[in-house]
Scaffold this active site. Structure first.
Site, PDB file in Angstrom:
ATOM      1  N   ASN A  30      64.877  44.982  50.466  1.00 62.69           N
ATOM      2  CA  ASN A  30      63.707  44.209  50.909  1.00 62.69           C
ATOM      3  C   ASN A  30      63.656  44.327  52.429  1.00 62.69           C
ATOM      4  OD1 ASN A  30      61.730  42.368  51.492  1.00 62.69           O
ATOM      5  ND2 ASN A  30      62.694  40.635  50.441  1.00 62.69           N
ATOM      6  N   HIS A  59      53.473  37.249  45.741  1.00 61.17           N
ATOM      7  CA  HIS A  59      54.542  36.679  44.897  1.00 61.17           C
ATOM      8  C   HIS A  59      54.458  37.186  43.456  1.00 61.17           C
ATOM      9  CE1 HIS A  59      54.817  32.814  47.564  1.00 61.17           C
ATOM     10  NE2 HIS A  59      55.767  33.672  47.919  1.00 61.17           N
ATOM     11  N   GLU A  91      62.150  24.626  42.650  1.00 59.63           N
ATOM     12  CA  GLU A  91      63.409  24.541  41.911  1.00 59.63           C
ATOM     13  C   GLU A  91      64.231  23.313  42.290  1.00 59.63           C
ATOM     14  OE1 GLU A  91      65.584  28.293  42.231  1.00 59.63           O
ATOM     15  OE2 GLU A  91      63.683  29.354  42.096  1.00 59.63           O
ATOM     16  N   ASN A  92      64.034  22.829  43.530  1.00 53.55           N
ATOM     17  CA  ASN A  92      64.942  21.779  44.030  1.00 53.55           C
ATOM     18  C   ASN A  92      64.336  20.412  44.240  1.00 53.55           C
ATOM     19  OD1 ASN A  92      67.420  23.376  44.475  1.00 53.55           O
ATOM     20  ND2 ASN A  92      66.093  24.536  45.835  1.00 53.55           N
ATOM     21  N   HIS A 124      54.952  28.805  42.312  1.00 55.90           N
ATOM     22  CA  HIS A 124      56.032  29.300  43.177  1.00 55.90           C
ATOM     23  C   HIS A 124      55.894  28.575  44.513  1.00 55.90           C
ATOM     24  CE1 HIS A 124      58.750  32.543  44.858  1.00 55.90           C
ATOM     25  NE2 HIS A 124      58.340  31.880  45.920  1.00 55.90           N
ATOM     26  N   LEU A 125      56.816  27.657  44.785  1.00 55.58           N
ATOM     27  CA  LEU A 125      56.697  26.795  45.968  1.00 55.58           C
ATOM     28  C   LEU A 125      57.917  26.974  46.855  1.00 55.58           C
ATOM     29  CD1 LEU A 125      55.697  23.626  43.889  1.00 55.58           C
ATOM     30  CD2 LEU A 125      54.129  25.265  44.947  1.00 55.58           C
ATOM     31  N   GLY A 126      57.708  27.611  48.009  1.00 58.70           N
ATOM     32  CA  GLY A 126      58.809  27.804  48.956  1.00 58.70           C
ATOM     33  C   GLY A 126      58.253  27.656  50.357  1.00 58.70           C
ATOM     34  N   ARG A 176      51.865  27.842  57.231  1.00 57.98           N
ATOM     35  CA  ARG A 176      50.517  28.371  56.967  1.00 57.98           C
ATOM     36  C   ARG A 176      49.617  27.255  56.457  1.00 57.98           C
ATOM     37  NH1 ARG A 176      52.656  32.792  53.036  1.00 57.98           N
ATOM     38  NH2 ARG A 176      54.338  33.544  54.347  1.00 57.98           N
ATOM     39  N   GLU A 211      63.673  37.684  42.239  1.00 55.89           N
ATOM     40  CA  GLU A 211      62.845  38.869  42.457  1.00 55.89           C
ATOM     41  C   GLU A 211      63.678  40.145  42.505  1.00 55.89           C
ATOM     42  OE1 GLU A 211      59.446  37.642  45.395  1.00 55.89           O
ATOM     43  OE2 GLU A 211      60.945  36.072  45.311  1.00 55.89           O
ATOM     44  N   GLY A 246      62.093  27.701  46.394  1.00 52.22           N
ATOM     45  CA  GLY A 246      62.996  26.715  47.001  1.00 52.22           C
ATOM     46  C   GLY A 246      62.570  25.266  46.766  1.00 52.22           C
ATOM     47  N   ILE A 247      61.283  24.993  46.911  1.00 50.27           N
ATOM     48  CA  ILE A 247      60.799  23.620  46.684  1.00 50.27           C
ATOM     49  C   ILE A 247      60.667  23.351  45.184  1.00 50.27           C
ATOM     50  CG2 ILE A 247      58.884  22.017  47.069  1.00 50.27           C
ATOM     51  CD1 ILE A 247      58.254  23.491  49.682  1.00 50.27           C
ATOM     52  N   ARG A 268      61.189  46.453  47.504  1.00 46.38           N
ATOM     53  CA  ARG A 268      60.095  45.488  47.425  1.00 46.38           C
ATOM     54  C   ARG A 268      59.014  45.883  48.440  1.00 46.38           C
ATOM     55  NH1 ARG A 268      59.208  40.254  50.868  1.00 46.38           N
ATOM     56  NH2 ARG A 268      57.322  39.529  49.855  1.00 46.38           N
TER      57      ARG A 268
HETATM   58  P1  ADP Z   1      60.813  31.512  51.016  1.00 46.55           P
HETATM   59  O1  ADP Z   1      59.370  31.304  50.692  1.00 46.55           O
HETATM   60  O2  ADP Z   1      61.052  31.792  52.469  1.00 46.55           O
HETATM   61  O3  ADP Z   1      61.523  32.434  50.055  1.00 46.55           O
HETATM   62  P2  ADP Z   1      62.351  29.436  49.686  1.00 46.55           P
HETATM   63  O4  ADP Z   1      61.822  29.764  48.328  1.00 46.55           O
HETATM   64  O5  ADP Z   1      63.781  29.662  49.974  1.00 46.55           O
HETATM   65  O6  ADP Z   1      61.469  30.075  50.824  1.00 46.55           O
HETATM   66  O7  ADP Z   1      62.018  27.881  49.933  1.00 46.55           O
HETATM   67  C1  ADP Z   1      62.283  27.246  51.128  1.00 46.55           C
HETATM   68  C2  ADP Z   1      61.818  25.790  51.000  1.00 46.55           C
HETATM   69  O8  ADP Z   1      62.569  25.158  49.944  1.00 46.55           O
HETATM   70  C3  ADP Z   1      62.033  24.979  52.264  1.00 46.55           C
HETATM   71  O9  ADP Z   1      60.875  24.222  52.563  1.00 46.55           O
HETATM   72  C4  ADP Z   1      63.177  24.052  51.866  1.00 46.55           C
HETATM   73  O10 ADP Z   1      63.107  22.810  52.518  1.00 46.55           O
HETATM   74  C5  ADP Z   1      62.957  23.888  50.392  1.00 46.55           C
HETATM   75  N1  ADP Z   1      64.207  23.437  49.750  1.00 46.55           N
HETATM   76  C6  ADP Z   1      65.361  24.129  49.644  1.00 46.55           C
HETATM   77  N2  ADP Z   1      66.331  23.356  49.063  1.00 46.55           N
HETATM   78  C7  ADP Z   1      65.761  22.148  48.835  1.00 46.55           C
HETATM   79  C8  ADP Z   1      66.225  20.916  48.285  1.00 46.55           C
HETATM   80  N3  ADP Z   1      67.472  20.788  47.865  1.00 46.55           N
HETATM   81  N4  ADP Z   1      65.352  19.887  48.186  1.00 46.55           N
HETATM   82  C9  ADP Z   1      64.085  20.013  48.621  1.00 46.55           C
HETATM   83  N5  ADP Z   1      63.574  21.135  49.159  1.00 46.55           N
HETATM   84  C10 ADP Z   1      64.395  22.195  49.263  1.00 46.55           C
END
Ligand code: ADP
Length: 401
Positions: A7, A180, A334-335, A208-210, A241, A385, A331-332, A90
């Site tokens: 990547n 994505h 999933e977590n 897909h929330l990151g 963004r 991915e 990241g968001i 990628r």
């Molecule tokens: P990218 O789009 O750069 O690949 P990611 O998918 O890694 O990003 O997502 C990053 C986002 O996920 C950040 O806003 C981060 O705060 C959030 N995140 C990561 N771990 C957690 C967590 N444990 N709780 C809440 N938000 C999280």
């Protein structure tokens, strides 16, 4: 079979070496600071690491270092590069030229480079990396490209066209491409498997929330609409963004601040979103922490994201004439259990009965978070991915035999 996944960005080259017999990661790392110095960080499956400064004037030197680290260093995992069956790259923008995973030729590299106008930050560096990779891997090792946009090439015209004069599409290729795609394809397939259903029979909204976020309507395994557009700026509010805004607000603000088109683009891509609204951070964890302490603008930023996701779920259910499942990834997604709960509460009208107990505290694991009697299932599905790129690469190489 061993597959190397690359990547590449303008100053970095992230990699994973996978053993496709069991889909395990043999080694992974990142060469970064390309063009401005050089650094490599490398870890192996058995815990060996390399973390050192290097000299990477171009992607070629970074690839040369990668070969050395993989084959000759203390953290080597290969006797020779011949052990690698193929390299999968990628690529962000394939536009209408590429609607599927493709074998690399000189012509393909040139076509990717020619699409740079549509993705200036990504495609030219991808082309540089592809050319550099060709120089350092054995000539007999096939290279394959997997496009972020390819999955969305199934969108109908009515979904991907903008209401601009038709010449914008014909002359400048302005349309919704979506991004994505590799992630949405991976997670929607993984969800169908988890549900024990054929993806052809499912209507899914994939969230897909990151740092960057996009939401896709997947009907029968095909993307029929997605929230990102001509570029990854469109759709929901993101880390830095702005997401969708009235185009007239853009020209208005540019005029007020005296910004050129390029500067305005930077303003919307780098200074907006969670960062711009909250004035605190682009990172969801910082926003959540500040919101808990009562910071009003952090609360607002979080509420905007939740509200927009809800709207997309409703509108995509409408265009698919139904909904079988909603999934959260990235990241968001999933977590962040509180975000998932806020989005899915008060959606009974749509057939979603949320299971707060299953959701609470769940991080990064495949799991169902809707009640057993919920008409629409809600799931957390971790994305991967790199694995999908490796699987695609393997499939294409095997089909050539
Ligand atoms: P990218 O789009 O750069 O690949 P990611 O998918 O890694 O990003 O997502 C990053 C986002 O996920 C950040 O806003 C981060 O705060 C959030 N995140 C990561 N771990 C957690 C967590 N444990 N709780 C809440 N938000 C999280």
């Amino acid at each position: 079979m061993k597959i190397l996944v690359i990547n590449a960005g303008s100053s970095s080259l992230k990699y994973q070496l996978l053993n496709m017999d069991d889909e395990s990661v043999i080694a992974k790392g990142n060469c970064d600071r390309i063009g401005i110095g050089g650094h490599i960080k490398h870890t192996t499956f058995d815990g060996r690491t390399i973390d050192e400064d290097c000299d990477f004037p171009t992607h070629t030197e970074a690839f040369e270092k990668l070969v050395e680290v993989l084959t000759k260093s203390d953290a080597a995992v290969l006797n020779s590069m011949d052990e690698i069956s193929a390299v999968g790259h990628r690529i962000v923008q394939g536009a209408e030229v590429f609607d599927k995973t493709t074998l690399v030729t000189d012509e393909v590299i040139q076509q990717i480079d020619d699409l740079s106008e549509l993705a200036p930050v990504h495609n030219h560096p991808h082309a540089l990396a592809l050319r550099a990779c060709k120089k350092v891997i054995p000539e007999t090792t096939p290279q394959v490209v997997v496009f972020d946009t390819a999955f969305h090439q199934t969108m109908p015209e009515k979904a991907f066209m903008y209401g601009l004069p038709f010449e914008c599409y014909e002359k400048f290729h302005v349309r919704k491409y979506g991004f994505h795609g590799t992630s949405h394809r991976f997670v929607s397939q993984a969800l169908a498997e988890a549900m024990g259903k054929d993806i052809k029979d499912l209507k899914i909204v994939s969230c897909h929330l990151g740092n960057g976020s996009s939401i896709t309507a997947v009907e029968g395994g095909k993307s029929i609409d997605t929230s990102m557009g001509f570029t990854p700026l469109d759709g929901v509010i993101m880390g830095t963004r702005c997401g969708a805004v009235d185009a007239s607000a853009v020209t208005f603000v540019a005029k007020k601040l005296g910004l050129s088109a390029g500067e305005m683009s930077e303003y919307m891509n780098k200074k907006s979103g969670f960062l711009g609204v909250s004035g605190i951070s682009s990172d969801n964890r910082d926003i959540s922490a500040a919101a808990q302490e009562g910071n009003k603008r952090a609360i607002l930023a979080g509420e905007m994201l939740r509200y927009e996701i809800k709207k997309y779920i409703g509108s995509y259910a409408a265009v698919m004439n139904g909904l079988d499942a909603v999934l959260f990834t990235g990241g968001i997604g999933e977590n962040s259990d509180d975000l998932r709960a806020d989005v899915c509460h008060d959606m009974e009208y749509l057939g979603i009965k949320f299971d707060d107990n299953a959701n609470k505290g769940l991080r990064g694991k495949l799991a169902k978070i809707s009640a057993p009697d919920s008409k629409v299932e809600v799931w957390v599905v971790p994305t991967n991915e790199e694995l999908l790129i490796a699987r695609d690469t393997k499939a294409l190489v095997e089909s050539m035999k």
